[in-house]
Scaffold this motif. Structure first.
Motif, PDB file in Angstrom:
ATOM      1  N   ILE A   1       0.835  -1.079   0.046  1.00 43.69           N
ATOM      2  CA  ILE A   1       0.068  -0.018   0.067  1.00 43.69           C
ATOM      3  C   ILE A   1       0.936   1.055  -0.166  1.00 43.69           C
ATOM      4  CG2 ILE A   1      -1.785   1.160   1.311  1.00 43.69           C
ATOM      5  CD1 ILE A   1      -2.592  -1.252   2.571  1.00 43.69           C
ATOM      6  N   GLY A   2       0.637   1.970  -0.993  1.00 47.85           N
ATOM      7  CA  GLY A   2       1.457   3.443  -1.041  1.00 47.85           C
ATOM      8  C   GLY A   2       2.985   3.025  -1.094  1.00 47.85           C
ATOM      9  N   GLY A   3       3.383   2.097  -1.935  1.00 50.63           N
ATOM     10  CA  GLY A   3       4.967   1.798  -1.895  1.00 50.63           C
ATOM     11  C   GLY A   3       5.272   1.208  -0.563  1.00 50.63           C
ATOM     12  N   ASN A   4       4.435   0.654   0.250  1.00 51.50           N
ATOM     13  CA  ASN A   4       5.282   0.147   1.468  1.00 51.50           C
ATOM     14  C   ASN A   4       4.451  -1.372   1.722  1.00 51.50           C
ATOM     15  OD1 ASN A   4       6.060   2.619   2.674  1.00 51.50           O
ATOM     16  ND2 ASN A   4       4.026   3.059   2.757  1.00 51.50           N
ATOM     17  N   LEU A   5       5.362  -2.359   1.918  1.00 48.73           N
ATOM     18  CA  LEU A   5       4.898  -3.694   2.167  1.00 48.73           C
ATOM     19  C   LEU A   5       4.377  -3.968   3.288  1.00 48.73           C
ATOM     20  CD1 LEU A   5       4.785  -6.487   0.565  1.00 48.73           C
ATOM     21  CD2 LEU A   5       7.021  -6.935   1.371  1.00 48.73           C
ATOM     22  N   LEU A   6       3.176  -4.749   3.641  1.00 53.21           N
ATOM     23  CA  LEU A   6       2.453  -4.715   4.637  1.00 53.21           C
ATOM     24  C   LEU A   6       2.290  -6.482   5.142  1.00 53.21           C
ATOM     25  CD1 LEU A   6      -0.103  -2.299   4.853  1.00 53.21           C
ATOM     26  CD2 LEU A   6       2.263  -2.147   6.027  1.00 53.21           C
ATOM     27  N   VAL A   7       3.179  -6.903   6.056  1.00 49.81           N
ATOM     28  CA  VAL A   7       2.595  -8.492   6.361  1.00 49.81           C
ATOM     29  C   VAL A   7       2.039  -8.302   7.845  1.00 49.81           C
ATOM     30  CG1 VAL A   7       3.751 -10.438   6.820  1.00 49.81           C
ATOM     31  CG2 VAL A   7       4.997  -9.073   5.264  1.00 49.81           C
ATOM     32  N   GLN A   8       0.782  -8.605   7.584  1.00 52.50           N
ATOM     33  CA  GLN A   8      -0.390  -8.517   8.901  1.00 52.50           C
ATOM     34  C   GLN A   8      -0.476  -9.788   9.375  1.00 52.50           C
ATOM     35  OE1 GLN A   8      -2.753  -4.654   7.483  1.00 52.50           O
ATOM     36  NE2 GLN A   8      -2.880  -6.604   5.980  1.00 52.50           N
ATOM     37  N   HIS A   9      -0.109 -10.160  10.688  1.00 52.29           N
ATOM     38  CA  HIS A   9      -0.400 -11.185  11.592  1.00 52.29           C
ATOM     39  C   HIS A   9      -1.440 -11.293  12.404  1.00 52.29           C
ATOM     40  CE1 HIS A   9       3.999 -12.053  10.511  1.00 52.29           C
ATOM     41  NE2 HIS A   9       3.968 -10.813  10.768  1.00 52.29           N
ATOM     42  N   TYR A  10      -2.680 -11.406  11.807  1.00 50.88           N
ATOM     43  CA  TYR A  10      -3.876 -11.334  12.434  1.00 50.88           C
ATOM     44  C   TYR A  10      -4.429 -12.407  13.091  1.00 50.88           C
ATOM     45  CZ  TYR A  10      -5.389  -7.267   9.354  1.00 50.88           C
ATOM     46  OH  TYR A  10      -5.500  -6.190   8.652  1.00 50.88           O
ATOM     47  N   THR A  11      -4.962 -12.145  14.436  1.00 46.51           N
ATOM     48  CA  THR A  11      -5.760 -13.241  15.324  1.00 46.51           C
ATOM     49  C   THR A  11      -7.034 -12.749  15.052  1.00 46.51           C
ATOM     50  OG1 THR A  11      -3.849 -13.045  16.756  1.00 46.51           O
ATOM     51  CG2 THR A  11      -6.031 -14.035  17.727  1.00 46.51           C
ATOM     52  N   ILE A  12      -7.989 -13.762  14.884  1.00 45.23           N
ATOM     53  CA  ILE A  12      -9.345 -13.473  14.816  1.00 45.23           C
ATOM     54  C   ILE A  12      -9.923 -13.483  16.266  1.00 45.23           C
ATOM     55  CG2 ILE A  12     -11.762 -14.404  13.908  1.00 45.23           C
ATOM     56  CD1 ILE A  12     -10.077 -15.698  11.635  1.00 45.23           C
ATOM     57  N   VAL A  13     -10.407 -12.368  16.631  1.00 45.85           N
ATOM     58  CA  VAL A  13     -10.807 -12.127  17.973  1.00 45.85           C
ATOM     59  C   VAL A  13     -12.499 -11.918  18.134  1.00 45.85           C
ATOM     60  CG1 VAL A  13      -8.757 -10.951  18.708  1.00 45.85           C
ATOM     61  CG2 VAL A  13     -10.573  -9.612  18.040  1.00 45.85           C
ATOM     62  N   GLN A  14     -13.104 -11.956  16.927  1.00 45.18           N
ATOM     63  CA  GLN A  14     -14.414 -11.784  17.209  1.00 45.18           C
ATOM     64  C   GLN A  14     -14.862 -12.602  15.722  1.00 45.18           C
ATOM     65  OE1 GLN A  14     -16.392  -8.239  17.697  1.00 45.18           O
ATOM     66  NE2 GLN A  14     -18.406  -8.928  18.127  1.00 45.18           N
ATOM     67  N   LYS A  15     -15.733 -13.613  15.806  1.00 41.37           N
ATOM     68  CA  LYS A  15     -16.237 -14.366  14.578  1.00 41.37           C
ATOM     69  C   LYS A  15     -17.758 -14.699  14.671  1.00 41.37           C
ATOM     70  CE  LYS A  15     -14.110 -18.475  16.531  1.00 41.37           C
ATOM     71  NZ  LYS A  15     -13.349 -19.843  15.985  1.00 41.37           N
ATOM     72  N   GLU A  16     -18.511 -13.982  14.439  1.00 39.78           N
ATOM     73  CA  GLU A  16     -19.647 -13.910  14.445  1.00 39.78           C
ATOM     74  C   GLU A  16     -20.489 -14.025  12.798  1.00 39.78           C
ATOM     75  OE1 GLU A  16     -21.416 -11.199  17.067  1.00 39.78           O
ATOM     76  OE2 GLU A  16     -19.752 -11.568  18.704  1.00 39.78           O
ATOM     77  N   ARG A  17     -21.447 -14.224  12.841  1.00 34.97           N
ATOM     78  CA  ARG A  17     -22.158 -14.098  11.451  1.00 34.97           C
ATOM     79  C   ARG A  17     -22.124 -12.756  10.944  1.00 34.97           C
ATOM     80  NH1 ARG A  17     -25.116 -18.238   9.165  1.00 34.97           N
ATOM     81  NH2 ARG A  17     -26.495 -16.664   8.027  1.00 34.97           N
ATOM     82  N   GLN A  18     -22.588 -11.724  11.926  1.00 35.28           N
ATOM     83  CA  GLN A  18     -22.652 -10.230  11.498  1.00 35.28           C
ATOM     84  C   GLN A  18     -21.529  -9.362  11.754  1.00 35.28           C
ATOM     85  OE1 GLN A  18     -26.436  -9.402  13.057  1.00 35.28           O
ATOM     86  NE2 GLN A  18     -27.537 -10.678  11.671  1.00 35.28           N
ATOM     87  N   VAL A  19     -20.504  -9.965  12.576  1.00 43.95           N
ATOM     88  CA  VAL A  19     -19.387  -9.054  13.075  1.00 43.95           C
ATOM     89  C   VAL A  19     -17.982  -9.936  12.780  1.00 43.95           C
ATOM     90  CG1 VAL A  19     -18.220  -7.741  14.645  1.00 43.95           C
ATOM     91  CG2 VAL A  19     -20.817  -7.585  14.460  1.00 43.95           C
TER      92      VAL A  19
ATOM     93  N   ILE B   1      -7.125  -8.598  14.711  1.00 42.99           N
ATOM     94  CA  ILE B   1      -6.134  -7.820  15.372  1.00 42.99           C
ATOM     95  C   ILE B   1      -4.761  -8.333  14.840  1.00 42.99           C
ATOM     96  CG2 ILE B   1      -5.352  -6.730  17.241  1.00 42.99           C
ATOM     97  CD1 ILE B   1      -7.929  -6.914  18.726  1.00 42.99           C
ATOM     98  N   SER B   2      -4.034  -7.274  14.442  1.00 44.01           N
ATOM     99  CA  SER B   2      -2.556  -7.615  14.047  1.00 44.01           C
ATOM    100  C   SER B   2      -1.712  -6.427  14.863  1.00 44.01           C
ATOM    101  CB  SER B   2      -2.425  -7.507  12.535  1.00 44.01           C
ATOM    102  OG  SER B   2      -1.044  -7.582  12.308  1.00 44.01           O
TER     103      SER B   2
END
Length: 172
Positions: free
Chosen positions: A62-80, A84-85
């Motif tokens: 993004i914008g000339g910057n490489l991002l490696v995002q290490h996400y943890t799924i902290v909320q996993k509902e049908r609607q939300v 977080i990384s």
């Protein structure tokens, strides 16, 4: 996650009722080809199970910057859905490595019997005031906002397309 976070939003209408969509199911069934199709900035995606829960790695430029995002799924509902990384590896101009915090939240809300409102939110926190100022000086917020405006409509379109052919769950 840092409460001193800059947030970026995208909202649109999905032409399906809220109960017809399961954001968690959508996310966990995204293929790498799907992900790369949402934006030319997307490089790779991977889901895995860890001891502390489910996680995801996203790689994007993004914008000339490489991002490696290490996400943890902290909320996993049908609607939300919230990921977080706390220590995203950001390679400024693909050279200098710094860490930023990233929150990614998607949600759907009732609009009417045949449609819902889709919201995609990205939050970025910087480990220092100097890095936050530098991000503004090199138009980092502009590029994040532009990227969100590019990928989020593609997410909404894909969600609608994939759940249009799925029968709604039975009423409780």
């Amino acid at each position: 996650m840092n409460t001193n976070m800059t947030r970026f939003f995208y909202q649109s209408t999905i032409g399906l009722p809220v109960d017809a969509i399961d954001l968690y199911q959508w996310l966990t069934h995204i293929t790498e080809a799907d992900y790369q199709g949402f934006s030319p900035a997307h490089r790779a995606i991977g889901l895995c199970q860890k001891e502390d829960g489910e996680s995801m790695i996203n790689v994007e430029s993004i914008g000339g910057n490489l991002l490696v995002q290490h996400y943890t799924i902290v909320q996993k509902e049908r609607q939300v859905l919230k990921l977080i990384s706390p220590r995203t590896d950001a390679y400024l101009f693909h050279l200098l490595k710094v860490h930023v915090g990233v929150e990614w939240t998607m949600s759907i809300g009732y609009q009417d019997a045949t449609s819902c409102e889709f919201t995609c939110e990205i939050g970025v926190s910087y480990p220092s005031a100097l890095l936050a100022i530098a991000a503004q000086l090199v138009a980092g917020h502009y590029f994040i906002r532009r990227h969100l405006q590019e990928e989020a409509p593609q997410f909404a379109q894909d969600i609608e397309q994939k759940f249009r052919s799925v029968p709604p769950p039975p009423s409780p």
